[in-house]
Design a protein around this motif. Structure first.
Motif, PDB file in Angstrom:
ATOM      1  N   ASP A 423      23.369  30.124  38.944  1.00 37.86           N
ATOM      2  CA  ASP A 423      24.667  30.544  39.776  1.00 37.86           C
ATOM      3  C   ASP A 423      25.790  29.699  39.585  1.00 37.86           C
ATOM      4  OD1 ASP A 423      25.601  32.055  42.101  1.00 37.86           O
ATOM      5  OD2 ASP A 423      26.055  29.833  42.846  1.00 37.86           O
ATOM      6  N   ILE A 425      29.091  31.105  40.919  1.00 39.43           N
ATOM      7  CA  ILE A 425      30.049  32.133  41.468  1.00 39.43           C
ATOM      8  C   ILE A 425      31.321  31.585  41.395  1.00 39.43           C
ATOM      9  CG2 ILE A 425      29.422  31.405  43.829  1.00 39.43           C
ATOM     10  CD1 ILE A 425      29.705  34.728  44.402  1.00 39.43           C
ATOM     11  N   ASP A 428      33.094  32.868  38.957  1.00 43.46           N
ATOM     12  CA  ASP A 428      33.251  34.451  38.542  1.00 43.46           C
ATOM     13  C   ASP A 428      34.798  34.960  38.640  1.00 43.46           C
ATOM     14  OD1 ASP A 428      32.985  37.082  39.003  1.00 43.46           O
ATOM     15  OD2 ASP A 428      31.738  37.286  40.520  1.00 43.46           O
ATOM     16  N   ARG A 431      36.475  36.518  41.702  1.00 46.14           N
ATOM     17  CA  ARG A 431      36.844  35.680  42.883  1.00 46.14           C
ATOM     18  C   ARG A 431      38.214  36.217  43.260  1.00 46.14           C
ATOM     19  NH1 ARG A 431      36.594  31.828  39.011  1.00 46.14           N
ATOM     20  NH2 ARG A 431      38.506  30.178  38.643  1.00 46.14           N
ATOM     21  N   ALA A 579      22.557  39.006  45.423  1.00 41.81           N
ATOM     22  CA  ALA A 579      23.449  39.195  46.565  1.00 41.81           C
ATOM     23  C   ALA A 579      22.530  39.630  47.637  1.00 41.81           C
ATOM     24  CB  ALA A 579      24.199  40.301  46.103  1.00 41.81           C
ATOM     25  N   THR A 595      28.992  42.515  52.805  1.00 44.68           N
ATOM     26  CA  THR A 595      28.568  41.550  52.187  1.00 44.68           C
ATOM     27  C   THR A 595      29.527  40.441  52.374  1.00 44.68           C
ATOM     28  OG1 THR A 595      28.031  40.411  49.812  1.00 44.68           O
ATOM     29  CG2 THR A 595      29.973  41.982  49.598  1.00 44.68           C
ATOM     30  N   SER A 599      31.802  37.236  47.934  1.00 39.57           N
ATOM     31  CA  SER A 599      30.995  38.253  47.062  1.00 39.57           C
ATOM     32  C   SER A 599      31.358  39.532  46.810  1.00 39.57           C
ATOM     33  CB  SER A 599      29.507  38.134  47.586  1.00 39.57           C
ATOM     34  OG  SER A 599      29.171  37.087  47.847  1.00 39.57           O
ATOM     35  N   HIS A 602      32.151  40.347  43.332  1.00 41.13           N
ATOM     36  CA  HIS A 602      30.933  40.021  42.618  1.00 41.13           C
ATOM     37  C   HIS A 602      29.823  40.998  42.774  1.00 41.13           C
ATOM     38  CE1 HIS A 602      26.963  37.736  42.989  1.00 41.13           C
ATOM     39  NE2 HIS A 602      27.403  37.101  42.077  1.00 41.13           N
ATOM     40  N   ASP A 603      29.611  41.508  44.184  1.00 39.36           N
ATOM     41  CA  ASP A 603      28.391  42.332  44.267  1.00 39.36           C
ATOM     42  C   ASP A 603      29.086  44.039  43.789  1.00 39.36           C
ATOM     43  OD1 ASP A 603      27.526  40.251  45.513  1.00 39.36           O
ATOM     44  OD2 ASP A 603      27.448  40.967  47.497  1.00 39.36           O
ATOM     45  N   TRP A 727      23.789  33.473  51.659  1.00 37.50           N
ATOM     46  CA  TRP A 727      23.820  33.821  50.254  1.00 37.50           C
ATOM     47  C   TRP A 727      24.750  32.509  49.690  1.00 37.50           C
ATOM     48  CZ3 TRP A 727      26.753  34.102  45.916  1.00 37.50           C
ATOM     49  CH2 TRP A 727      26.042  34.303  44.628  1.00 37.50           C
ATOM     50  N   GLY A 728      24.586  31.855  48.784  1.00 37.83           N
ATOM     51  CA  GLY A 728      25.488  30.689  48.323  1.00 37.83           C
ATOM     52  C   GLY A 728      24.830  29.469  48.798  1.00 37.83           C
ATOM     53  N   ASN A 732      20.637  32.123  45.893  1.00 36.39           N
ATOM     54  CA  ASN A 732      21.688  32.508  45.138  1.00 36.39           C
ATOM     55  C   ASN A 732      20.761  32.730  43.973  1.00 36.39           C
ATOM     56  OD1 ASN A 732      21.120  30.013  43.888  1.00 36.39           O
ATOM     57  ND2 ASN A 732      22.752  29.009  45.031  1.00 36.39           N
TER      58      ASN A 732
END
Length: 752
Positions: A423, A425, A428, A431, A579, A595, A599, A602-603, A727-728, A732
């Motif tokens: 992970d 993120i 990412d 973001r 996710a 979500t 995310s 990302h999702d 999540w996170g 993750n």
């Protein structure tokens, strides 16, 4: 203006440093211990097809070419507009460190250093790698607290890290003025490397494993095709690529604009100073460790028999190359420097002379002032980009040398195995979104650069560029009552204060001013009823004849029946948790997916990609900015809401995880009986413009029940005590669902 010649500047002599546009030649800039430019015949080949085209020949792009080719990918092509290392790589100071205040980014640092240790043996190219270790200096008690905090996190990794006493610091760096030093954070194995030589060694390895590195080969056009491939145009001809990777450094914005993307990147000027031989340095028996004076905001290392030191000046004094954002990078800029400006960094020069007194007698032989590229939060953007098929980025590297090796490996693994190896993120590229304007990017880049060495507190907030256009309908109502946090462009209440309480932002490693107020909010929800603004949630509408088939493919859980909601997880091919979303079946074949704010894209990227790959006939719409969300939770939540709606909210009629369309105070809402607090509650999804009216109606209706606000800090405490995963945090891409305790949400008997 400083000119070549010998001048004394508050204790330092300047010995003929180059004027504007002259690159100069310190070892770390261009001693070029590695491979010479290959003969033209070695780069005269051309391919019409490529599996991966990498745009940009800095250390990051070349590292990716090396790793993809070494892993066995055929037809890896790197296109560089001028020559390898042109841009930011060639003039970098070359620092390498295992340290990072985060957790997973340390894996990137660790891999980079381990790769650089063996690269010379593998490729036969000298890389100029020095590993004398590094020491971060603490001169204040709060900095010592920060070191202790970091030590609680260090055992996540194999890297060594120690707090050392002043006596040990002086033994390792005998040239220091020890008057203010309280402690040091020591990382064995840290050091510095020659960026040019590193890049040339990676290039030699890439060629060895079959990659084509073509330069000069500027990309003039990028054209997406309906099958997801790309036509890459250059003066040498067109190349068809299955994917492209933008690794173009400070040219990355120009590459993004070719396909209609505005990457939030901005070049900043960074200066460092190199001295001539210092007798006290020359007399040392071993190389000095790299030093980082965090209050003085500079790094310092040995450079041959002299010293090199580079400051990070305040956001008020630092210089952003904003003209490159508005007018583009000047044609032909590649291995040029900006004119030096010692006035900007003079307070840091004086701090360096105070800490290392031998600098007072030293002569300056070089001042390097070159562009490096910043994203708003200083972290690079790495991975596939939402909304554009097979377009990947590796851009925005403020610390490209230490990131190059690890990011090359990370991206290579992701491309080859269709999922990230772990992970990250925080890197990412998704973001950021449409809310990330040029004005915001500049404000945040200034702040990030100026805050390079500030104390890194838990729950840190930074305020430049805020608020963005992403404010909920309650922002004006709540901003004077609470401490707001920043979530993917949104302002969201973290905690609320009452008259007489300290409302300021007071970060600390100990209990601080929000501790008691958050405890009160916790009790409010447990014992009465509270309201929370959840508008930053990412929200997607999915419908179409294949919507059920798509979601059944995406999620490990079953698809909820019409009128119901469940918690579902998207898993990677290796079964890790990519996710977590709530899935509400609103009407036959139409779903609301929700979500976390961080995310959102990302999702969405994953969902869109799976829909395209599977050929599903669906319509996917991001409705995050259209809908506001209010959460109402606590034992009296039903009683309060029942006053405002004719819908029966009783337990046997409106069941847990049920969703209904109804009106609250005559305002249309989609109500879901769910609450992340673990208490009785509902989430009310509504038009963003109705948020204030809906909030006022609920607060007025709940006066008898003692209704009040609560923020995300209290919600997090409540969900932890209920053992609700996040999540996170508890899951993750590093965990599978069984490790995270998600057995009840994963149906192992689903047929595929």
């Amino acid at each position: 203006m400083l000119r070549p010649g010998i001048r004394r500047l508050r204790g330092l002599r300047l010995l003929g440093f180059p004027p504007r546009g002259s690159p100069g030649c310190p070892r770390s800039v261009c001693s070029r211990q590695g491979e010479e430019n290959p003969p033209l015949s070695a780069e005269s080949r051309w391919k019409d097809r490529a599996e991966t085209v990498i745009i940009g020949g800095g250390c990051v792009g070349v590292s990716l070419a090396y790793h993809l080719a070494k892993a066995g990918m055929k037809d890896v092509v790197l296109l560089e507009k001028s020559e390898l290392t042109a841009g930011s790589t060639w003039h970098a100071a070359g620092l390498t460190t295992y340290f990072h205040p985060g957790i997973n980014l340390k894996k990137i640092h660790y891999y980079s250093i381990k790769l650089y240790e063996k690269l010379e043996e593998e490729t036969g190219q000298v890389v100029g790698f020095h590993q004398p270790g590094s020491i971060r200096i603490a001169t204040t008690p709060v900095r010592v607290d920060e070191f202790k905090y970091q030590m609680t996190r260090t055992r996540w990794h194999a890297t060594e890290q120690y707090i050392i006493e002043p006596e040990k610091i002086q033994e390792m760096f005998p040239l220091l003025n020890m008057n203010k030093i309280l402690a040091g954070l020591y990382n064995p194995g840290d050091g510095h490397i020659d960026p040019y030589s590193l890049t040339m060694a990676l290039a030699a390895g890439a060629r060895k494993y079959g990659a084509l590195l073509k330069y000069p080969a500027p990309v003039t056009s990028l054209k997406p095709r309906s099958d997801g491939t790309w036509d890459v145009e250059t003066p040498h001809g067109s190349m068809r690529a299955n994917r492209i990777v933008n690794a173009a450094g400070f040219w990355a914005r120009e590459v993004g604009k070719m396909i209609g993307l505005e990457h939030p990147l901005i070049p900043v000027q960074h200066q460092y100073i190199i001295t001539s031989t210092i007798p006290e340095v020359k007399a040392l028996k071993r190389e000095l460790p790299v030093l980082r004076d965090l209050e003085g905001s500079f790094y310092l290392r040995q450079e041959r028999d002299g010293l090199l030191f580079g400051p990070y000046e305040s956001q008020e004094k630092m210089k952003v190359q904003d003209s490159w954002v508005t007018s583009g990078v000047p044609p032909g800029f590649g291995k040029e420097l900006f004119e030096s400006d010692l006035d900007r960094i003079m307070e840091h020069v004086e701090a360096a002379m105070d800490l290392v007194p031998v600098l007072k007698k030293a002569d300056i032989i070089r001042i390097v002032n070159g562009p490096i590229t910043y994203s708003p939060d200083i972290l690079p953007m790495v991975g596939p980009h939402q909304g554009v098929r097979n377009y990947w980025v590796a851009v925005g590297f403020g610390y490209g040398i230490i990131h190059a090796g690890g990011v090359g490996k990370y991206l290579s693994d992701w491309i080859l195995h269709r999922e990230p190896p772990f992970d990250l993120i925080e890197l990412d590229p998704n973001r950021y979104g449409k809310w990330t304007t040029a004005e915001y990017t500049e404000a945040k880049a200034r702040e990030s650069y100026g805050f390079n060495n500030i104390v890194g507190y838990p729950k840190e907030e930074r305020f430049a560029g805020r608020p963005t256009q992403r404010v909920s309908g309650l922002y004006e109502t709540l901003e004077s009552k609470c401490s707001m946090g920043f979530h993917s462009g949104w302002e969201q209440p973290h905690w609320f204060y009452k008259p007489g309480q300290d409302p300021g932002y007071r970060p600390s490693f100990h209990r601080t001013n929000w501790f008691e107020p958050v405890g009160s909010e916790y009790q409010q929800v447990m014992q009465r009823v509270g309201v929370i603004d959840l508008s930053p949630f990412g929200k997607f509408n999915i419908k179409g004849q294949d919507s059920i088939r798509l979601l059944d493919h995406l999620f490990a859980n079953v698809i909820p029946k019409v009128g119901f909601t469940n918690i579902s997880h998207m898993l990677t091919p290796k079964g890790r948790v990519y996710a977590e979303l709530t899935v509400s079946h609103q009407s036959p074949g139409e779903f609301l997916l929700v979500t976390g704010s961080g995310s959102e894209l990302h999702d969405l990227r994953w969902i869109e990609e799976e829909a395209i790959k599977g050929g599903y006939d669906v319509e996917i719409k991001n409705i995050t900015d259209e809908l506001g969300v209010l959460g109402v939770a606590g034992p009296y939540s039903r009683k309060v809401l029942q006053k405002l709606t004719s819908e029966d909210l009783s337990d046997n009629v409106f069941k847990f995880l049920q969703t209904k369309s109804l009106k609250v105070s005559n305002i249309p809402v989609t109500a879901i009986r769910i609450s992340y607090t673990g208490e009785l509650g509902w989430e009310l999804y509504h038009r963003r413009e109705d948020s204030a009216a809906l909030y006022d109606a609920i607060m007025n209706a709940g006066q008898e029940e003692g209704i009040d606000n609560f923020g995300t800090y209290a919600m997090n405490a409540l969900r932890l005590e209920k053992a609700f995963r996040a999540w996170g945090s508890e899951m993750n891409c590093d965990t599978n669902p069984l490790e995270a305790g998600l057995e009840s949400f994963v149906k192992l008997n689903k047929l595929f």
